[in-house]
Design an enzyme around this catalytic site. Structure first.
Site, PDB file in Angstrom:
ATOM      1  N   GLN A 248       2.713   9.949   1.920  1.00 58.03           N
ATOM      2  CA  GLN A 248       4.070   9.407   2.031  1.00 58.03           C
ATOM      3  C   GLN A 248       4.989   9.880   0.902  1.00 58.03           C
ATOM      4  O   GLN A 248       6.203   9.775   1.019  1.00 58.03           O
ATOM      5  CB  GLN A 248       4.029   7.872   2.047  1.00 58.03           C
ATOM      6  CG  GLN A 248       3.339   7.307   3.285  1.00 58.03           C
ATOM      7  CD  GLN A 248       3.190   5.802   3.201  1.00 58.03           C
ATOM      8  OE1 GLN A 248       2.243   5.308   2.592  1.00 58.03           O
ATOM      9  NE2 GLN A 248       4.116   5.068   3.780  1.00 58.03           N
TER      10      GLN A 248
ATOM     11  N   HIS B 150      -2.704   7.368   7.365  1.00 53.70           N
ATOM     12  CA  HIS B 150      -1.721   8.283   6.763  1.00 53.70           C
ATOM     13  C   HIS B 150      -2.405   9.559   6.272  1.00 53.70           C
ATOM     14  O   HIS B 150      -1.867  10.652   6.432  1.00 53.70           O
ATOM     15  CB  HIS B 150      -1.018   7.619   5.569  1.00 53.70           C
ATOM     16  CG  HIS B 150       0.158   6.759   5.937  1.00 53.70           C
ATOM     17  ND1 HIS B 150       1.227   7.210   6.665  1.00 53.70           N
ATOM     18  CD2 HIS B 150       0.441   5.461   5.636  1.00 53.70           C
ATOM     19  CE1 HIS B 150       2.114   6.239   6.812  1.00 53.70           C
ATOM     20  NE2 HIS B 150       1.667   5.156   6.200  1.00 53.70           N
TER      21      HIS B 150
ATOM     22  N   CYS C  82       5.642  -0.361   7.537  1.00 52.58           N
ATOM     23  CA  CYS C  82       5.339   0.911   6.870  1.00 52.58           C
ATOM     24  C   CYS C  82       6.562   1.315   6.064  1.00 52.58           C
ATOM     25  O   CYS C  82       7.693   1.277   6.579  1.00 52.58           O
ATOM     26  CB  CYS C  82       5.009   1.981   7.915  1.00 52.58           C
ATOM     27  SG  CYS C  82       4.605   3.579   7.181  1.00 52.58           S
TER      28      CYS C  82
ATOM     29  N   HIS D 270      -4.623   1.360   7.703  1.00 55.59           N
ATOM     30  CA  HIS D 270      -3.271   1.919   7.837  1.00 55.59           C
ATOM     31  C   HIS D 270      -3.103   3.116   6.878  1.00 55.59           C
ATOM     32  O   HIS D 270      -2.597   4.166   7.267  1.00 55.59           O
ATOM     33  CB  HIS D 270      -2.263   0.801   7.533  1.00 55.59           C
ATOM     34  CG  HIS D 270      -0.833   1.206   7.541  1.00 55.59           C
ATOM     35  ND1 HIS D 270       0.073   0.756   8.483  1.00 55.59           N
ATOM     36  CD2 HIS D 270      -0.100   1.998   6.691  1.00 55.59           C
ATOM     37  CE1 HIS D 270       1.273   1.267   8.229  1.00 55.59           C
ATOM     38  NE2 HIS D 270       1.194   2.020   7.128  1.00 55.59           N
ATOM     39  N   GLU D 271      -3.548   2.937   5.627  1.00 53.54           N
ATOM     40  CA  GLU D 271      -3.378   4.015   4.627  1.00 53.54           C
ATOM     41  C   GLU D 271      -4.310   5.190   4.922  1.00 53.54           C
ATOM     42  O   GLU D 271      -3.928   6.346   4.724  1.00 53.54           O
ATOM     43  CB  GLU D 271      -3.619   3.483   3.202  1.00 53.54           C
ATOM     44  CG  GLU D 271      -2.753   2.306   2.778  1.00 53.54           C
ATOM     45  CD  GLU D 271      -1.265   2.519   2.969  1.00 53.54           C
ATOM     46  OE1 GLU D 271      -0.816   3.668   3.008  1.00 53.54           O
ATOM     47  OE2 GLU D 271      -0.548   1.504   3.119  1.00 53.54           O
TER      48      GLU D 271
ATOM     49  N   GLY E 134       0.843  -1.197   0.000  1.00 56.69           N
ATOM     50  CA  GLY E 134       0.000   0.000   0.000  1.00 56.69           C
ATOM     51  C   GLY E 134       0.873   1.239   0.000  1.00 56.69           C
ATOM     52  O   GLY E 134       2.074   1.172   0.287  1.00 56.69           O
TER      53      GLY E 134
HETATM   54  O1  K1U Z   1       1.739   2.407   4.087  1.00 56.00           O
HETATM   55  C1  K1U Z   1       2.757   1.802   3.868  1.00 56.00           C
HETATM   56  O2  K1U Z   1       3.816   2.269   4.237  1.00 56.00           O
HETATM   57  C2  K1U Z   1       2.735   0.470   3.152  1.00 56.00           C
HETATM   58  C3  K1U Z   1       2.712  -0.716   4.095  1.00 56.00           C
HETATM   59  C4  K1U Z   1       1.289  -1.217   4.184  1.00 56.00           C
HETATM   60  C5  K1U Z   1       0.978  -2.198   5.268  1.00 56.00           C
HETATM   61  C6  K1U Z   1       1.587  -3.429   5.344  1.00 56.00           C
HETATM   62  C7  K1U Z   1       1.258  -4.336   6.341  1.00 56.00           C
HETATM   63  C8  K1U Z   1       0.300  -4.011   7.267  1.00 56.00           C
HETATM   64  C9  K1U Z   1      -0.269  -2.779   7.205  1.00 56.00           C
HETATM   65  C10 K1U Z   1       0.053  -1.883   6.200  1.00 56.00           C
HETATM   66  C11 K1U Z   1       3.638  -1.786   3.527  1.00 56.00           C
HETATM   67  O3  K1U Z   1       3.459  -2.230   2.446  1.00 56.00           O
HETATM   68  S1  K1U Z   1       4.942  -2.327   4.522  1.00 56.00           S
HETATM   69  C12 K1U Z   1       5.721  -3.606   3.545  1.00 56.00           C
HETATM   70  C13 K1U Z   1       4.993  -4.903   3.580  1.00 56.00           C
HETATM   71  O4  K1U Z   1       4.188  -5.126   4.455  1.00 56.00           O
HETATM   72  C14 K1U Z   1       5.216  -5.913   2.540  1.00 56.00           C
HETATM   73  C15 K1U Z   1       6.251  -5.832   1.659  1.00 56.00           C
HETATM   74  C16 K1U Z   1       6.427  -6.807   0.687  1.00 56.00           C
HETATM   75  C17 K1U Z   1       5.586  -7.862   0.599  1.00 56.00           C
HETATM   76  C18 K1U Z   1       4.552  -7.981   1.492  1.00 56.00           C
HETATM   77  C19 K1U Z   1       4.356  -7.009   2.464  1.00 56.00           C
HETATM   78 ZN    ZN Z   2       2.570   3.314   6.179  1.00 57.29          ZN
END
Ligand code: K1U
Ligand code: ZN
Length: 167
Positions: free
Chosen positions: A51, A137, A91, A133-134, A46
């Site tokens: 961001q 933000h 995140c 979560h988004e 996401g």
């Molecule tokens: O908002 C963000 O920074 C993105 C975040 C979203 C998120 C992930 C997990 C739980 C809640 C919200 C991310 O994508 S962090 C990276 C991540 O979780 C991931 C990376 C690669 C493959 C699978 C997951």
């Molecule tokens: Zn985040």
């Protein structure tokens, strides 16, 4: 398309409240494409416009393993939620930090897509976690703010040390 720089926590710009998008135009659609490319490259599931230092109500999400289910949520509104679930979150603005957060288990949101069409989405599992979560933000909230002050200061110290070492 372009990969955009992602603001890193702690940064005051992550606390700005995003504004409603009144006009969904070609510039919005270009930002959607750039944000999707940035999210896939990170990699992440996401990304909120906040961001990438754009303070407008725009989110991209793709929780599929095959990267072929991009969801674009413009001006998302929470219509309803139910249950509670603890889930580990990460995140892209807080690299290398994963912590458990309790959120609603299921959510219903209404949003517009990149063509301005309004749709309703019912979500559970990782998609529900990611939407919440988004949407946080967009209101200037970072997931670590659900943690204790002690954990938050440890996370800030860890990120500072890591950045010093990788300079
Ligand atoms: O908002 C963000 O920074 C993105 C975040 C979203 C998120 C992930 C997990 C739980 C809640 C919200 C991310 O994508 S962090 C990276 C991540 O979780 C991931 C990376 C690669 C493959 C699978 C997951
Ligand atoms: Zn985040």
């Amino acid at each position: 398309m372009a990969i955009l720089p992602i603001i890193q926590y702690p940064d005051e710009r992550l606390h700005k409240v995003a504004k409603t998008i009144d006009q969904i135009d070609d510039a919005t659609r270009k930002l959607v494409r750039d944000m999707a490319e940035t999210m896939y490259a990170a990699p992440g599931v996401g990304l909120a416009a906040t961001q990438v230092d754009k303070h407008i109500r725009l989110i991209v999400i793709d929780v599929s393993e095959t990267h072929d289910d991009l969801k674009v949520l413009i001006n998302p509104e929470l219509l309803g939620s139910s249950g509670n679930n603890e889930h580990e979150e990460g995140c892209l603005s807080v690299p290398g930090i994963y912590e458990k957060v309790t959120r609603a288990e299921r959510v219903t949101v209404r949003a517009q897509d990149e063509h301005g069409k309004t749709f309703t989405l019912e979500a559970d599992g990782l998609l529900a976690v990611c939407i919440q979560h988004e949407m946080d933000h967009l209101r200037g909230k970072v997931f670590v703010e659900y943690l204790s002050q002690l954990k938050q200061s440890r996370i800030r110290a860890k990120l500072k040390k890591h950045r010093r070492e990788t300079l």
